[in-house]
Design a protein around this motif. Structure first.
Motif, short mmCIF file in Angstrom:
data_model
loop_
_atom_site.label_atom_id
_atom_site.label_comp_id
_atom_site.label_asym_id
_atom_site.label_seq_id
_atom_site.Cartn_x
_atom_site.Cartn_y
_atom_site.Cartn_z
N THR A 195 2.29 -7.43 -21.52
CA THR A 195 1.83 -6.06 -21.35
C THR A 195 2.94 -5.14 -20.85
O THR A 195 2.99 -3.96 -21.21
N TRP A 196 3.85 -5.68 -20.06
CA TRP A 196 4.97 -4.87 -19.59
C TRP A 196 5.96 -4.60 -20.72
O TRP A 196 6.39 -3.46 -20.94
N CYS A 206 -2.37 -5.76 -17.42
CA CYS A 206 -2.20 -6.96 -16.59
C CYS A 206 -0.95 -6.89 -15.71
O CYS A 206 -0.91 -7.51 -14.65
N TRP A 207 0.07 -6.13 -16.13
CA TRP A 207 1.26 -6.05 -15.28
C TRP A 207 0.97 -5.39 -13.93
O TRP A 207 1.73 -5.57 -12.98
N LYS A 208 -0.16 -4.70 -13.83
CA LYS A 208 -0.54 -4.11 -12.55
C LYS A 208 -0.85 -5.19 -11.49
O LYS A 208 -0.94 -4.89 -10.30
N MET A 209 -1.02 -6.45 -11.91
CA MET A 209 -1.21 -7.52 -10.93
C MET A 209 -0.05 -7.62 -9.96
O MET A 209 -0.23 -8.07 -8.82
N GLU A 266 8.44 8.77 -5.55
CA GLU A 266 9.54 7.84 -5.26
C GLU A 266 9.04 6.42 -5.09
O GLU A 266 9.63 5.47 -5.62
N LEU A 267 7.95 6.25 -4.36
CA LEU A 267 7.39 4.92 -4.16
C LEU A 267 6.97 4.30 -5.49
O LEU A 267 7.20 3.10 -5.73
N HIS A 268 6.35 5.09 -6.34
CA HIS A 268 5.91 4.56 -7.64
C HIS A 268 7.11 4.11 -8.47
O HIS A 268 7.07 3.04 -9.10
N GLN A 269 8.18 4.89 -8.46
CA GLN A 269 9.36 4.50 -9.21
C GLN A 269 9.99 3.24 -8.63
O GLN A 269 10.46 2.36 -9.37
N MET A 270 9.98 3.10 -7.31
CA MET A 270 10.47 1.88 -6.68
C MET A 270 9.65 0.68 -7.14
O MET A 270 10.20 -0.41 -7.40
N CYS A 271 8.33 0.86 -7.24
CA CYS A 271 7.45 -0.22 -7.68
C CYS A 271 7.75 -0.60 -9.13
O CYS A 271 7.81 -1.80 -9.47
N LEU A 272 7.94 0.38 -9.99
CA LEU A 272 8.26 0.09 -11.39
C LEU A 272 9.60 -0.62 -11.52
O LEU A 272 9.76 -1.54 -12.33
N ASP A 273 10.58 -0.20 -10.73
CA ASP A 273 11.89 -0.86 -10.75
C ASP A 273 11.75 -2.32 -10.33
O ASP A 273 12.40 -3.21 -10.91
N LEU A 274 10.90 -2.57 -9.34
CA LEU A 274 10.68 -3.94 -8.88
C LEU A 274 10.02 -4.78 -9.96
O LEU A 274 10.43 -5.93 -10.21
N VAL A 275 9.01 -4.24 -10.62
CA VAL A 275 8.34 -4.96 -11.71
C VAL A 275 9.33 -5.29 -12.82
O VAL A 275 9.37 -6.42 -13.33
#
Length: 387
Positions: free
Chosen positions: A92-93, A255-258, A57-66
């Motif tokens: 890159t995203w 790079c989107w991992k920044m 769930e946290l990972h999906q929240m992070c992707l939604d934010l990006v």
């Protein structure tokens, strides 16, 4: 969830050496070493299912934010992103440059899970999380009906196979002056790629060259895919930044991992998902703001628990025990994250690492210490669960 004392394995040091885990005996200030033999944390299956679901769930929240940040072109000033990096982040995203892995660090009391941060760019502790603690589980015979939340090794091999065709060459690089822990993790990831049917080549970041068109290795071979155990913010501060324009090379992590490896992420997550049960209240730190209660002040770009201070009712109570000071981590700013109380286990504070491979949580690791926070001196402890 409980901390248990178990018999030590016979010749356990040699077992670590066999798998290349030759930094297990890094010394700690308390006179012990990095790996804690004869100690483990016990969980129930329901705990594991809760933790796995939380990480996903946290990972999906992070992707939604990006996705939202890039769609709106909104990069808050407290992220301190280099202007030159933004086009690379966006490219890159938008081209779906894939991620390999990451690690959420969370506090857990057996009921409540709170995200502390996301090590999304250069997480270490991987060899011990995937192979060393699994080998421990197989060799400790005094625990009946046990299992371990640990599919990391198999998932990494599968992930490489998903990302690349057989015989693709991947270069692996770390800082020349990095310690054995970094190089041990790099070599382990090379091994997983090799087991996935890929060609691998190792070099230091210092030995990456430029032939006026492409990045090249010491043999003048063009580097098409580079896994770098090296932070993106360092890359943008160095000569690499002159040449990072697509499509010269695919970087792993992308790079989107920044946007995820920066603790400013914690501020934006709280704004987007206020009062979410998996999050701790976090704000961009300003000395003139009032912070009622207990908080931790963290640098947005730092590692191993560096430069963390305790705030009590806005008063700086000094460096947290377990932290250390590194001047370079001061220059990008701080966040203030509300303190979370978690129970000590036989006087030790555990922090859980939840490992993402691709977009799924595939395992867990634990580090513990007698200090206030988990820093560079903390100990690795294996785990198991029972149904």
């Amino acid at each position: 969830m409980k901390r248990v004392i178990l018999p030590k394995r016979t010749q356990w040091e040699k077992e670590h050496q066999k798998i290349g885990f030759d930094y297990f005996n890094l010394p700690s200030e308390d006179g012990s070493i990095y790996w804690s033999e004869g100690v483990a944390y016990e969980f129930h299956l329901t705990h594991i299912e809760q933790l796995e679901d939380a990480a996903n769930e946290l990972h999906q929240m992070c992707l939604d934010l990006v996705q939202d940040m890039i769609t709106r072109g909104n990069y808050p000033a407290y992220f301190q992103l280099p202007n030159a990096a933004i086009s690379c982040i966006e490219h890159t995203w938008k081209t779906n440059a894939p991620m390999l892995y990451g690690r959420f660090d969370v506090a857990y009391d057996g009921h409540n899970i709170k995200m502390l941060e996301y090590n999304a760019d250069t997480p270490t502790g991987l060899l011990e999380a995937s192979v060393a603690q699994w080998l421990w589980l197989e060799q400790v015979s005094s625990i009946p009906h046990r299992d371990q939340f640990n599919h990391i090794h198999e998932a990494l091999i599968e992930r490489w196979q998903t990302l690349y065709s057989p015989n693709t060459t991947i270069h692996f690089a770390a800082c020349q002056s990095a310690g054995r822990e970094d190089w041990g993790n790099l070599e382990y990831l090379m091994d997983t790629a090799f087991q996935a049917g890929l060609n691998v080549s190792e070099l230091s970041m210092d030995n990456i060259g430029w032939n006026h068109q492409h990045f090249v290795d010491l043999n003048h071979q063009v580097i098409q895919h580079l896994f770098k155990l090296y932070p993106w913010e360092w890359i943008w501060e160095e000569n690499f930044s002159k040449y990072i324009q697509p499509p010269h090379m695919q970087w792993i992590e992308p790079c989107w991992k920044m946007l995820l490896s920066n603790k400013a992420l914690l501020v934006s997550l709280w704004q987007r998902f206020p009062n979410h049960p998996l999050l701790l209240e976090t704000h961009a730190y300003h000395p003139q703001h009032s912070y009622a209660g207990k908080w931790v002040r963290k640098p947005i770009l730092a590692r191993e628990g560096a430069n963390i201070h305790i705030l009590q009712d806005s008063i700086d109570r000094g460096k947290a025990s377990g932290s250390f000071y590194f001047k370079d981590y001061d220059k990008h700013g701080y966040v203030a994250q509300r303190w979370v109380d978690t129970p000590l286990h036989q006087g030790m504070l555990p922090t859980l690492g939840l490992w993402m491979v691709g977009h799924q949580c595939k395992g867990m690791s634990i580090r513990e210490d007698a200090c206030t926070i988990i820093g560079n001196d903390a100990h690795f402890v294996p785990h198991y669960f029972i149904e």
